[in-house]
Design an enzyme around this catalytic site. Structure first.
Site, short mmCIF file in Angstrom:
data_model
loop_
_atom_site.label_atom_id
_atom_site.label_comp_id
_atom_site.label_asym_id
_atom_site.label_seq_id
_atom_site.Cartn_x
_atom_site.Cartn_y
_atom_site.Cartn_z
N ASN A 62 3.07 -2.14 3.11
CA ASN A 62 4.18 -2.27 4.04
C ASN A 62 3.97 -3.11 5.22
O ASN A 62 2.79 -3.08 5.79
CB ASN A 62 4.58 -0.77 4.48
CG ASN A 62 3.40 0.01 5.13
OD1 ASN A 62 2.36 0.04 4.75
ND2 ASN A 62 3.91 0.98 5.81
N CYS A 73 8.70 -2.11 2.58
CA CYS A 73 7.73 -1.05 2.10
C CYS A 73 6.74 -1.88 1.13
O CYS A 73 7.01 -2.99 0.53
CB CYS A 73 8.56 -0.15 1.00
SG CYS A 73 9.72 1.08 1.99
N GLU A 75 5.83 -1.10 -1.82
CA GLU A 75 6.43 -1.51 -3.24
C GLU A 75 7.30 -2.60 -3.34
O GLU A 75 7.10 -3.26 -4.58
CB GLU A 75 7.25 -0.14 -3.66
CG GLU A 75 6.40 1.28 -3.71
CD GLU A 75 6.55 2.01 -2.52
OE1 GLU A 75 6.68 1.43 -1.44
OE2 GLU A 75 6.19 3.21 -2.69
N CYS A 115 13.44 1.68 -2.71
CA CYS A 115 12.13 1.18 -3.60
C CYS A 115 12.57 1.94 -4.89
O CYS A 115 12.18 1.05 -5.92
CB CYS A 115 10.85 1.36 -3.10
SG CYS A 115 10.24 0.59 -1.88
#
Ligand code: THU
Length: 161
Positions: A62, A73, A75, A115
């Site tokens: 992140n 984030c 992801e 996400c």
């Protein structure tokens, strides 16, 4: 009226020690990748590591911003890297871990709503589900067979046809 129900199955492991060698390696890497996170505002460091179909490993962490909504984030940082470096190569497994400077890091966290939507799009785009391995720095580990299971009744490009 017709009642409907949504449920999904996932695996719960007592610790990283109960995982296969490859899954344990991925989760360990995700634990370590938290150190590349830039999280001076939340002090919550997230690391993500993916193994692609071609064997390549891609990481993300992140990256926050003084203008809070600008933050990214782990992801989505990972997905952007994977798509840029290895276009159209599906992701087999994606491990996510974290370090919470303000508290414990001993239970699995799962991707935020934004996400989940991004992971779903990626799965659709390369036509292969992403298996998620979720765990803290210690404690239980969840394995979720497909990221899309975390976003039932989702909105996709197909809805706009
Ligand atoms: N965060 C992630 O990177 N992934 C998640 O799955 C949950 C939250 C980040 C966003 C923000 O930088 C910090 O963690 C606190 O929300």
């Amino acid at each position: 009226m017709e009642p409907n129900k949504y449920s999904f199955s996932y695996e719960v492991f007592d610790s990283i020690d109960d995982l296969s060698q490859e899954d344990a390696w991925l989760l360990n890497e995700a634990r370590e990748v938290t150190s590349s996170s830039y999280a001076p505002y939340s002090n919550f460091h997230v690391g993500a590591v993916a193994k692609l179909n071609n064997g390549e490993i891609v990481v993300g962490s992140n990256q926050e911003n003084a203008s809070y909504p600008v933050g990214l984030c782990a992801e989505r940082a990972l997905l952007a890297s994977a798509a840029s470096l290895f276009p159209n190569i599906p992701i087999q497994s994606l491990a996510i871990s974290y370090v919470n400077d303000n508290g414990e890091s001993n239970h699995p966290i799962s991707p935020c709503g934004m996400c989940r939507q991004s992971l779903l799009e990626y799965e659709g785009r390369v036509k292969q589900p992403i298996r998620l391995i979720l765990g803290g720095q210690e404690g239980k580990v969840y394995i979720i067979p497909q990221a899309n299971m975390l976003l039932p009744l989702s909105f996709t490009g197909g809805d706009m046809k």
